[in-house]
Design an enzyme around this catalytic site. Sequence first.
Site, PDB file in Angstrom:
ATOM      1  N   GLU A  51       0.794  -1.396   0.174  1.00 40.80           N
ATOM      2  CA  GLU A  51      -0.244   0.369   0.111  1.00 40.80           C
ATOM      3  C   GLU A  51       1.336   1.214  -0.144  1.00 40.80           C
ATOM      4  O   GLU A  51       0.568   2.180  -0.582  1.00 40.80           O
ATOM      5  CB  GLU A  51      -1.087   0.016   1.493  1.00 40.80           C
ATOM      6  CG  GLU A  51      -2.144  -0.961   1.278  1.00 40.80           C
ATOM      7  CD  GLU A  51      -2.306  -2.318   1.741  1.00 40.80           C
ATOM      8  OE1 GLU A  51      -0.850  -2.642   1.752  1.00 40.80           O
ATOM      9  OE2 GLU A  51      -2.808  -3.495   1.448  1.00 40.80           O
ATOM     10  N   HIS A  58     -12.644  -5.039   8.029  1.00 36.84           N
ATOM     11  CA  HIS A  58     -13.648  -4.168   6.470  1.00 36.84           C
ATOM     12  C   HIS A  58     -14.623  -3.665   6.924  1.00 36.84           C
ATOM     13  O   HIS A  58     -15.730  -3.587   6.675  1.00 36.84           O
ATOM     14  CB  HIS A  58     -13.837  -5.550   5.480  1.00 36.84           C
ATOM     15  CG  HIS A  58     -12.918  -6.663   5.345  1.00 36.84           C
ATOM     16  ND1 HIS A  58     -12.066  -7.505   6.155  1.00 36.84           N
ATOM     17  CD2 HIS A  58     -12.094  -6.719   3.937  1.00 36.84           C
ATOM     18  CE1 HIS A  58     -11.226  -8.150   5.007  1.00 36.84           C
ATOM     19  NE2 HIS A  58     -11.098  -7.458   4.618  1.00 36.84           N
TER      20      HIS A  58
END
Length: 804
Positions: free
Chosen positions: A526, A593
């Site tokens: 990332e 999530h």
Amino acid sequence: MSATKEATTRFTEAKVKEILSDYRLAVESREASLIGRKEVFMGKAKFGIFGDGKELPQIAMSKVFRVGDHRAGYYRDQTFMFAIGELTVQQYFAQLYAHTDVHADPATAGRQMNGHYATRMLDENGKLKNLVEIKNCSCDISPTAGQMPRLLGLAYASRLFRENPHLRELTHLSNNGNEIAFGSIGNASTSEGMFLEAINAAGVLQVPMLTSVWDDGYGISVPQEYHTTKSSISKALAGLQRTAEEKGFEIMTVKGWDYPALIDAYHRAEKICREEHVPVLLHVEELTQPQGHSTSGSHERYKSKERLAWEAEFDCNRKMREWIIQTGIALPEEVDAIEREAKRSAKAARDRAWEAFMEEIRKDQHFVRETIQEAAADSAEKSALEEVKDELEKAINPTRLDNMRAAKKALRLLRHEVESSARQKLAQWITDQERENWDRYSSHLYSESDDSALNVKRIDPVYADDSSIVDGREVLQKCFDAALTRDPRVVAFGEDVGKIGDVNQGFAGLQKKHGELRVTDTGIRETTIIGQGIGLAMRGLRPIAEIQYLDYFIYALATLSDDLATLRYRTKSGQAAPLIIRTRGHRLEGVWHAGSPIGMILHSLRGVYVLVPRNMTQAAGFYNTMLQSDDPAVIIECLNGYRLKERLPENIGEFTVPLGVPEILREGDDFTIVTYGSMCRVVMEAAQALEEVGISCEVIDVQTLLPFDRHHTIVESLKKTNRVAFADEDVPGGASAYMMQQVLELQDGYRYLDSKPITIPAKDHRPAYASDGDYFSKPNAEEVFEKVYAVMREVDPVKYPSLY
Ligand SMILES: Cc1ncc(C[n+]2csc(CCOP(=O)(O)OP(=O)(O)O)c2C)c(N)n1
Ligand SMILES: [Mg+2]
């Protein structure tokens, strides 16, 4: 200069001249470091970190750094910057003093500590310059290895320019991808994950990234054996070395005090990097740090006598002097003369920088002093005012804050003497200064150019009677397809973005249509996905970098916050990276999530717009807006919205959604509920239920959190309802508290309230798993109903009896 006979057979006259000029620069740069330290100890600057002991490799690096190339380095690179002609010694001192004039310190306009280098890549109107005609140095940051993700992106751009024929006509951005991205990093900083992640990615991507490691054996006080396996980054990374069969890195080592070997090494490295687009790691060993790490402490505390003696002997400048004399390039007395002249020149530059820095401050000091004196003459507070004036006079190196404090103290003393003309003069001076100080210290956080996202023209979506109703993800897919078709500079990349077109298929089929260089899979990394985007954006491309889930933003947050969010600000608009970060958040499942740490983003990313569309049509409008602007933005799509049905606008690639303009989703008279993202649907459901018990709610989708309601429209709703709730999925005190502060404080919303304002956030913990976990962790329609109902019950308990 009279080189000896022996030397003239080895070196041409021009070469001798070049060598001596290099030596002169090394000495001048060293002198600048030595003087810099003294300036700090004399109280003329707050802190100093210098490039002494690293002069020669930087001079060698400068020989292969061409116009059009890029650099991402760190605070030791002063000699390199001098050598490429992008920093004068006077500018070097101007930065040390924090001179806020952009002409005095073109790199950072006094906004960063010394040693943070940059060139101006934007012109005065904020437009990107012709980058192939200038030397480009992306602006340094203090966090160690923080330059590495950006370096990867700067190098990756060359690959795109070389390999994507549609970019060939952008000759102001690249010369066929021939540009090298030069990186520099300290030995100890190579332990950082960012370094290792960027190096691996560069090997995978095969990009022209030439990374130099300045190895002085220490990271502040900690010796090398604590930092790196085998105490050597080149040994530790040996497995990356390319072979005849396998692609990889070229790894080279060279001694940092050996001038001819350095020159040779950089020429070899350049050739491999520029021609073959193979990344090179150049491990420059046996460097020193003559003055220790910085002005914060002395290195005698942690280096042994033996080490200090070795450092004195192997000081690169000393070694070069010896070599010049030994090879007969110049006589000792000639070298002495060069040294004298270089030192004198550094001192003169220091003097000029100091004079220029102090000029305006002294003028202001004089004005404030004189005006206070004038006010004192016929004031009841004469002696107190004279004390303030005397205090200001005593400041040896007066600063702006000394002047401001004195003026403000004087005004306080003069508060009853409204007739005093001196008082009025002081008040006017303060007002003027505050405007100027805003420009000096706070401007250019976002773009102030014509291309600012705030200036993008609003174009509403157009629907035909028979507009198709599609899954939300298809709206996005069509928007991205239009963007990729319209503009060859647009590229999208991230984990699973390429072949399958992202995990929710927003890019489905687009790699096949537009090619692997436009819609691209990346490794799971990332931080460097963001760095890749920053580098590409700085080089004039229009990247959309995807972070697969908002929860994994945290991995990239350092680069987003330290580098992207500060870039325009820390260069006072000398550089910008209009990067779009695409991610998905709000409502899904479980701890990782859930997509709700919005406060974290808001508070760490000032400088990046934060857009929170409630559906994919609004999201598409934001992509269209941002692709026209020169600002960076994070666009957070709703995780649970990809399969919900939306009407497909006819003008999918054109319509825009303006930033900072809330939308009223439902009108009402009794209560205002301010929210965003997936919560819009939850709140709308609650509003319907509230209507059924006689409570009429106005629901407002803020649409963007940064900027927030630019035209202060939400307060208008409060004027009508006199009651307000702020609902979101973040923790208590997170983004809901931010919205509350914006409306109640900045918009004066408190004036119109008849009931306590409330927030309706999630629980303090991260959300539990599955539908029940979500329901009981995040605000649900029943909870919104009950919280609003409770406020109304307090107003009228008869009309709204207890529910249970
Ligand atoms: C992320 C981060 N951690 C810690 C620091 C504090 N710090 C500044 S420089 C430094 C040592 C760096 O050593 P090295 O990479 O070898 O570079 P050198 O200063 O020796 O040239 C440290 C720990 C920092 N700036 N950033
Ligand atoms: Mg070091």
